[in-house]
Design a protein around this motif. Structure first.
Motif, PDB file in Angstrom:
ATOM      1  N   ASP A 166       0.833  -1.211   0.000  1.00  0.00           N
ATOM      2  CA  ASP A 166       0.000   0.000   0.000  1.00  0.00           C
ATOM      3  C   ASP A 166       0.864   1.255   0.000  1.00  0.00           C
ATOM      4  N   LYS A 167       1.954   1.235   0.802  1.00  0.00           N
ATOM      5  CA  LYS A 167       2.860   2.389   0.876  1.00  0.00           C
ATOM      6  C   LYS A 167       3.578   2.600  -0.473  1.00  0.00           C
ATOM      7  N   VAL A 168       4.017   1.487  -1.076  1.00  0.00           N
ATOM      8  CA  VAL A 168       4.704   1.562  -2.367  1.00  0.00           C
ATOM      9  C   VAL A 168       3.753   2.089  -3.447  1.00  0.00           C
ATOM     10  N   ASN A 169       2.520   1.584  -3.448  1.00  0.00           N
ATOM     11  CA  ASN A 169       1.516   2.033  -4.429  1.00  0.00           C
ATOM     12  C   ASN A 169       1.192   3.513  -4.255  1.00  0.00           C
ATOM     13  N   TYR A 170       1.129   3.961  -2.984  1.00  0.00           N
ATOM     14  CA  TYR A 170       0.851   5.379  -2.702  1.00  0.00           C
ATOM     15  C   TYR A 170       1.972   6.246  -3.282  1.00  0.00           C
ATOM     16  N   TYR A 171       3.206   5.810  -3.074  1.00  0.00           N
ATOM     17  CA  TYR A 171       4.375   6.532  -3.599  1.00  0.00           C
ATOM     18  C   TYR A 171       4.326   6.619  -5.126  1.00  0.00           C
ATOM     19  N   LYS A 172       4.116   5.490  -5.784  1.00  0.00           N
ATOM     20  CA  LYS A 172       4.108   5.463  -7.251  1.00  0.00           C
ATOM     21  C   LYS A 172       2.955   6.298  -7.813  1.00  0.00           C
ATOM     22  N   ASP A 173       1.781   6.158  -7.212  1.00  0.00           N
ATOM     23  CA  ASP A 173       0.597   6.885  -7.674  1.00  0.00           C
ATOM     24  C   ASP A 173       0.758   8.394  -7.472  1.00  0.00           C
ATOM     25  N   SER A 174       1.274   8.784  -6.292  1.00  0.00           N
ATOM     26  CA  SER A 174       1.441  10.206  -5.965  1.00  0.00           C
ATOM     27  C   SER A 174       2.422  10.890  -6.907  1.00  0.00           C
ATOM     28  N   PHE A 175       3.557  10.243  -7.167  1.00  0.00           N
ATOM     29  CA  PHE A 175       4.572  10.832  -8.039  1.00  0.00           C
ATOM     30  C   PHE A 175       4.088  10.872  -9.490  1.00  0.00           C
ATOM     31  N   ALA A 176       3.413   9.797  -9.930  1.00  0.00           N
ATOM     32  CA  ALA A 176       2.921   9.758 -11.311  1.00  0.00           C
ATOM     33  C   ALA A 176       1.885  10.852 -11.553  1.00  0.00           C
ATOM     34  N   LYS A 177       0.949  11.016 -10.619  1.00  0.00           N
ATOM     35  CA  LYS A 177      -0.127  12.004 -10.792  1.00  0.00           C
ATOM     36  C   LYS A 177       0.370  13.441 -10.681  1.00  0.00           C
ATOM     37  N   SER A 178       1.486  13.647  -9.995  1.00  0.00           N
ATOM     38  CA  SER A 178       2.026  15.006  -9.861  1.00  0.00           C
ATOM     39  C   SER A 178       2.958  15.357 -11.025  1.00  0.00           C
ATOM     40  N   GLY A 179       3.260  14.353 -11.871  1.00  0.00           N
ATOM     41  CA  GLY A 179       4.167  14.595 -12.998  1.00  0.00           C
ATOM     42  C   GLY A 179       5.633  14.486 -12.627  1.00  0.00           C
TER      43      GLY A 179
END
Length: 287
Positions: free
Chosen positions: A251-264
């Motif tokens: 969950d923590k890894v997915n949050y990191y990947k999703d957050s960085f991807a969505k912020s560009g």
């Protein structure tokens, strides 16, 4: 750690990472992170093949022969290294702890920036900003950053990436190249990351150990939380316990990947037993 041992460690890291930045990363870094544009340098006589759009008509009229404007890249940039110094960074089952790999990556990036005459700053954070070194140039400045990365003792072992991004936004007004080095076992930083990524060129470098991804079946064992120091007995033979831990970690890894991807923003994942050299080079080339 005494002064002699510290200087020996700093020197060892300098030799290794300077060699990498000189022979491998210098050109890649320069071509990946461009300057702010072109600035006027001088005028010179027109030569065959020059772009006629750059002719300086005032100087040409004065001397009765064609002169052109010469421009050069406005190169100077600022690199900010944001480094997680929380308790979980002191983990490692292979040859190195996560924080040792983080130090080498940070030093390599810093020397690459120095080669390009860029400024380098440092933010060390746990659940608060523990140390801020304003951006400067010079080898001695980079060596100071390496010393801090090796011997700094944080007041807290917990992590708050959100606070680190808030601090970055408050001290870095001009556009900067920002590398965030952490295991990203945290959440609730999506919004501040988004704000930072709008202004800066942000890359997250996740440094992790493969043993963190899951708990092996070892029966009942005593474990200590690196960030809270809490001791607890864990029944690792329980499938539910192992499954819940794996889900928590993922969950923590997915949050990191999703957050960085969505912020560009960009991301690099580097396991401690993998070559960070290949990871960095691959990232620079993809960009």
């Amino acid at each position: 750690m005494d002064t002699k041992e510290l200087l020996k460690k700093v020197r060892k890291i300098e030799i290794k990472t300077r060699r990498l930045s000189n022979h491998i990363f210098g050109g890649e870094y320069h071509s990946t992170f461009k300057g702010r544009g072109m600035t006027f340098s001088e005028v010179r006589q027109y030569q065959f093949g020059d772009d006629v759009r750059n002719i300086d008509w005032n100087v040409t009229a004065r001397y009765n022969e064609p002169f052109i404007k010469v421009f050069e890249e406005e190169r100077e940039l600022t690199m900010m290294l944001m480094v997680d110094v929380s308790g979980s960074e002191w983990f490692g089952t292979e040859q190195q702890f996560k924080n040792e790999v983080v130090t080498e990556i940070a030093a390599t990036l810093a020397f690459s920036a120095t080669q390009n005459n860029d400024k380098i700053g440092l933010i060390l954070f746990s659940d608060a900003v523990e140390l801020y070194i304003p951006p400067k140039k010079s080898r001695s400045h980079v060596l100071r950053i390496i010393r801090e990365l090796i011997e700094f003792k944080p007041k807290s072992k917990e992590t708050n990436i959100d606070e680190a991004f808030k601090f970055l936004s408050s001290v870095t007004k001009k556009r900067a190249i920002v590398f965030v080095l952490s295991d990203f076992i945290a959440d609730d930083y999506k919004q501040t990351l988004k704000i930072a990524a709008k202004r800066h060129d942000v890359t997250g470098i996740r440094v992790y150990d493969k043993r963190e991804e899951s708990i092996p079946n070892l029966g009942v064992v005593q474990m200590q939380d690196e960030e809270t120091d809490e001791l607890m007995l864990v029944n690792t033979s329980s499938k539910t316990v192992r499954k819940n831990y794996s889900k928590y970690y993922q969950d923590k890894v997915n949050y990191y990947k999703d957050s960085f991807a969505k912020s560009g923003a960009g991301t690099i994942d580097c396991r401690v037993d993998e070559s960070y050299v290949k990871k960095l080079l691959g990232y620079f080339k993809r960009r």
